[in-house]
Enzyme design. Structure first.
Site, PDB file in Angstrom:
ATOM      1  NE  ARG A 253       5.038   1.426  -1.142  1.00  0.00           N
ATOM      2  CZ  ARG A 253       5.889   1.511  -0.132  1.00  0.00           C
ATOM      3  NH1 ARG A 253       7.052   2.095  -0.301  1.00  0.00           N
ATOM      4  NH2 ARG A 253       5.590   1.017   1.041  1.00  0.00           N
TER       5      ARG A 253
ATOM      6  CG  ASN B 123       0.291   2.466   3.601  1.00  0.00           C
ATOM      7  OD1 ASN B 123      -0.724   2.484   2.932  1.00  0.00           O
ATOM      8  ND2 ASN B 123       1.465   2.936   3.174  1.00  0.00           N
ATOM      9  N   GLY B 124      -0.877  -0.679   6.639  1.00  0.00           N
ATOM     10  CA  GLY B 124      -0.639  -1.480   7.847  1.00  0.00           C
ATOM     11  C   GLY B 124      -1.839  -2.360   8.146  1.00  0.00           C
TER      12      GLY B 124
ATOM     13  CD  GLU C   3      17.637 -13.855  -6.359  1.00  0.00           C
ATOM     14  OE1 GLU C   3      16.975 -14.287  -5.410  1.00  0.00           O
ATOM     15  OE2 GLU C   3      17.417 -12.757  -6.892  1.00  0.00           O
TER      16      GLU C   3
ATOM     17  CG  HIS D 194      19.541 -37.632  -0.766  1.00  0.00           C
ATOM     18  ND1 HIS D 194      19.872 -38.862  -0.246  1.00  0.00           N
ATOM     19  CD2 HIS D 194      20.711 -36.973  -0.955  1.00  0.00           C
ATOM     20  CE1 HIS D 194      21.192 -38.933  -0.109  1.00  0.00           C
ATOM     21  NE2 HIS D 194      21.722 -37.799  -0.531  1.00  0.00           N
TER      22      HIS D 194
ATOM     23  CD  GLU E 280      10.254 -12.574  -7.213  1.00  0.00           C
ATOM     24  OE1 GLU E 280      11.427 -12.610  -7.639  1.00  0.00           O
ATOM     25  OE2 GLU E 280       9.849 -11.669  -6.475  1.00  0.00           O
TER      26      GLU E 280
ATOM     27  CE  LYS F 174      11.744  -3.399  -5.276  1.00  0.00           C
ATOM     28  NZ  LYS F 174      12.496  -4.539  -5.829  1.00  0.00           N
TER      29      LYS F 174
ATOM     30  CB  CYS G 135      -0.877   0.026   1.235  1.00  0.00           C
ATOM     31  SG  CYS G 135      -1.873  -1.438   1.429  1.00  0.00           S
TER      32      CYS G 135
ATOM     33  CD1 TRP H 277      -0.303  -6.029  -3.260  1.00  0.00           C
ATOM     34  CD2 TRP H 277      -0.449  -6.878  -1.188  1.00  0.00           C
ATOM     35  NE1 TRP H 277       0.164  -7.319  -3.296  1.00  0.00           N
ATOM     36  CE2 TRP H 277       0.085  -7.857  -2.041  1.00  0.00           C
ATOM     37  CE3 TRP H 277      -0.634  -7.185   0.161  1.00  0.00           C
ATOM     38  CZ2 TRP H 277       0.447  -9.122  -1.598  1.00  0.00           C
ATOM     39  CZ3 TRP H 277      -0.269  -8.451   0.600  1.00  0.00           C
ATOM     40  CH2 TRP H 277       0.260  -9.407  -0.277  1.00  0.00           C
TER      41      TRP H 277
ATOM     42  CE  LYS I  57      14.253 -12.165  -8.510  1.00  0.00           C
ATOM     43  NZ  LYS I  57      14.984 -11.750  -7.353  1.00  0.00           N
TER      44      LYS I  57
HETATM   45  C1  F6R Z   1      12.170 -11.118  -4.778  1.00  0.00           C
HETATM   46  C2  F6R Z   1      12.037 -10.034  -3.849  1.00  0.00           C
HETATM   47  C3  F6R Z   1      11.555 -10.337  -2.468  1.00  0.00           C
HETATM   48  C4  F6R Z   1      12.286  -9.447  -1.453  1.00  0.00           C
HETATM   49  C5  F6R Z   1      11.711  -9.672  -0.043  1.00  0.00           C
HETATM   50  C6  F6R Z   1      12.446  -8.876   1.001  1.00  0.00           C
HETATM   51  O1  F6R Z   1      12.610 -10.702  -6.028  1.00  0.00           O
HETATM   52  O2  F6R Z   1      12.268  -8.910  -4.184  1.00  0.00           O
HETATM   53  O3  F6R Z   1      11.714 -11.682  -2.163  1.00  0.00           O
HETATM   54  O4  F6R Z   1      13.637  -9.755  -1.473  1.00  0.00           O
HETATM   55  O5  F6R Z   1      10.356  -9.300  -0.027  1.00  0.00           O
HETATM   56  O6  F6R Z   1      12.446  -7.521   0.706  1.00  0.00           O
HETATM   57  P1  F6R Z   1      13.482  -6.517   1.336  1.00  0.00           P
HETATM   58  O7  F6R Z   1      14.828  -6.855   0.817  1.00  0.00           O
HETATM   59  O8  F6R Z   1      13.017  -5.163   0.896  1.00  0.00           O
HETATM   60  O9  F6R Z   1      13.387  -6.698   2.819  1.00  0.00           O
END
Ligand code: F6R
Length: 610
Positions: A27, A99-100, A483, A506, A490, A605, A2, A74, A487
């Site tokens: 975000r 927000n929250g 990672e 395993h 996502e 984000k 949000c 959101w 990616k």
């Molecule tokens: C994946 C991604 C998320 C963030 C996670 C933590 O591409 O961006 O997995 O890494 O939400 O976010 P931060 O680093 O902002 O605490």
């Protein structure tokens, strides 16, 4: 997640609110709305979907006003509907954005129903609007009503409130969610993120936990948790507008992948300038904090957690002390054995992630005083709550999938590992010079890896129709496999899993057949021969291998084995270099599948809720 923007000015603030909401789009959100006070009325427009749809609706209604608030939502409590979108209004008089999450919203709802209030939404937010309205009805000022109401809320909030009976004022409150005030000339603003107001002002005040604030055009008054006036420092934001614009790129993710040589160079600038791994890189108190630590606990979420997993290999190998890495949302609810000599490192690109923030608070409540935050957003909540800070200098990261923030976190963690090794007398001058040199050359090596993009785009065509993929790595490259899988899932929605290559037999080997692409991170390190054996296990079951290796490894393509080589072997920094191809593979596969690369479904984000 949000986002909040609000403005009080002598001009029409509707364009300011809409532009602010557009800048907050990165975000992640699912609906948007604005409310303004105009001609003794509160007017509101809300829409599910994009800010642009809400903007068209606002234009159609010819909104203009010098006082207003806006929000991108959101969904948490209640589905994605117009009724649940913010702003929420009480009795046609008072509008609020939030927000929250309010944890005691059900009790408050019952109480307010008893007082005659009716509810139009399923949100936890609507109770706050009615609660403030209730205290207004008893004669409180807008600020007084807000201050009384927030004392009755459990949970986290950033709030901005306007009231048609008081059109010369906006009030705001913060607890557990970031909120800042922008100071203009004859106009003032609130925002959850400086990017929302950056074209109007760079002068900002960050509200602290428990603060409330009252804004008029000419003045801003801030009050601490006890309701007494307080002075908060003014800062000049250095957020760059260029980092928020796409330029010649198709997507922010592509832009941010390509910005990595610069982001890494900027992140190591102070280190290269001082020509030595000095504790001061982590803050003025760092020598005291770091000197006699006997273990490290890293806390983070998502991609940042994978950066932490990578760092564990570096720290244990170079420093010779134990390093544990834990997902923040698990740590915060676990019984933890406290150790005053432990260094607690929180990793967060945004500096706002609620789980990471709460894990840090929990660690501090256990008596952990040695805290370090590695973060990309200056003045955000997590670094402000930490004793030591290392800011990565990746610039604003807009794409939801983290790229340059991850590689710069790795650079910062590598710097930490070497600095700790040096403090413990485990580094000769020659070794220090060698490591400095390899960091100096890293931006160039990353640039070479980026040049592999056309080859990787060809692989992506083959990935695009798949439903599943496996990623394998060993040792320090296992987190890079994790990672890569994250990616891919996502932004392409392909189901992807990562395993340590030795773990394949395993269990996961049962998944391998000719339809299962298997990506292997296999640079020329001491585990390469082991990885090759694991690759044979895949080939023997008909699995197709897509191998990222480096110039030094001696194996080539064969039937069912495709190979792309990064141009040079960069020693211990190899995981950073091997991140680039897995980012590009996910990006180009998403392009081929036509997904919304920068705003993948269901994701945000900054994850500011549990
Ligand atoms: C994946 C991604 C998320 C963030 C996670 C933590 O591409 O961006 O997995 O890494 O939400 O976010 P931060 O680093 O902002 O605490």
């Amino acid at each position: 997640m949000c986002g909040i923007v609000g403005a009080i000015a002598d001009r029409d603030v509707v364009p300011v609110l809409i532009e602010g909401l557009k800048r907050l789009e990165y975000r992640g959100y699912d609906s948007a709305g604005i409310a303004v006070v105009t001609e003794d009325r509160v007017r509101r427009v809300r829409r599910t979907g994009r800010v642009s749809e809400m903007e068209s609706a606002a234009k159609a209604e010819h909104f203009t006003s010098s006082l207003g608030i806006g929000h991108t939502r959101w969904a948490t409590h209640g589905g994605v509907t117009e009724d649940n979108a913010h702003p929420h209004i009480s009795h046609g008089e008072l509008a609020l954005v939030h927000n929250g999450i309010i944890e005691n919203h059900e009790q408050q709802r019952e109480r307010l129903r008893g007082l005659g209030y009716t509810f139009e939404s399923q949100t936890d937010t609507e109770v706050i609007a009615h609660l403030i309205h209730h205290y207004r009805a008893q004669g409180a000022t807008l600020l007084g009503a807000l201050q009384t109401a927030v004392r009755e809320l459990d949970g986290a909030y950033a709030l901005a409130v306007i009231d048609k009976r008081d059109p010369e004022r906006m009030v705001a409150a913060r607890m557990g969610c970031p909120l800042l005030i922008g100071l203009g000339d004859g106009e003032n603003f609130v925002a959850s993120d400086v990017s929302a107001i950056i074209t109007s002002t760079r002068r900002v005040i960050f509200l602290e936990e428990g603060d409330t604030a009252e804004l008029t055009r000419e003045a801003v008054h801030v009050f601490g948790a006890d309701g007494e006036p307080v002075q908060r420092d003014e800062h000049l934001s250095d957020v760059s507008l260029a980092s928020m614009e796409l330029g010649p790129y198709r997507h922010f993710m592509q832009k941010e992948i390509h910005e990595q040589p610069r982001a890494i160079a900027d992140t190591i600038e102070a280190l290269i300038g001082s020509n030595a791994f000095t504790p001061e890189l982590f803050g003025s108190q760092a020598e005291d904090v770091l000197r006699d630590i006997d273990c490290v606990q890293i806390l983070a979420c998502g991609t940042s957690y994978y950066a932490g997993l990578t760092a564990r290999y570096w720290i244990e190998a170079m420093v010779g002390i134990p390093c544990a890495v834990e997902v923040a949302s698990e740590y915060r609810y676990r019984t933890v054995v406290a150790n005053p000599r432990q260094l607690v490192v929180t990793l967060s690109q945004s500096g706002e992630t609620l789980d990471t923030m709460e894990a840090l608070k929990y660690a501090k409540s256990l008596g952990h005083e040695r805290t370090l935050s590695i973060c990309n957003v200056p003045e955000s909540a997590i670094p402000r709550a930490s004793r030591l800070v290392y800011y990565t200098r990746a610039g604003a990261e807009i794409g939801v999938a983290s790229t340059k923030a991850f590689t710069t976190q790795l650079v910062a963690l590598f710097t930490l590992a070497v600095t700790l090794a040096k403090l413990r007398g485990k580094l000769s001058d020659g070794q220090e010079e060698e490591l400095l040199d390899s960091l100096r050359h890293l931006p160039g090596s990353v640039q070479h890896a980026l040049n592999l993009e056309p080859q990787i785009a060809l692989w992506a065509e083959r990935f695009a129709p798949r439903q599943h993929a496996l990623f394998l790595g060993r040792g320090v490259h296992y987190p890079i496999a994790l990672e890569g899988a994250l990616k891919l899932k996502e932004i392409t929605y392909i189901h992807a899993e990562a395993y340590p290559a030795g773990e394949l037999k395993h269990g996961p080997l049962a998944l391998v057949d000719k339809d299962m692409p298997v990506v292997v991170i296999a640079p020329n390190d001491r585990l390469l021969e082991k990885v090759k054996s694991n690759m044979q296990e895949v080939r023997a079951r008909g699995g197709e291998l897509f191998v990222f290796t480096d110039a030094d490894s001696q194996f080539g393509e064969s039937e069912g084995v495709h190979v792309i080589r990064t141009p040079r072997h960069v020693g211990m920094l190899s995981p950073i270099l091997h991140t680039i191809p897995v980012q590009l593979l996910a990006y180009h596969t998403a392009l081929a599948r036509g997904t919304d690369v920068d705003k993948p479904r269901n994701l945000a984000k900054s994850v500011t809720v549990e």
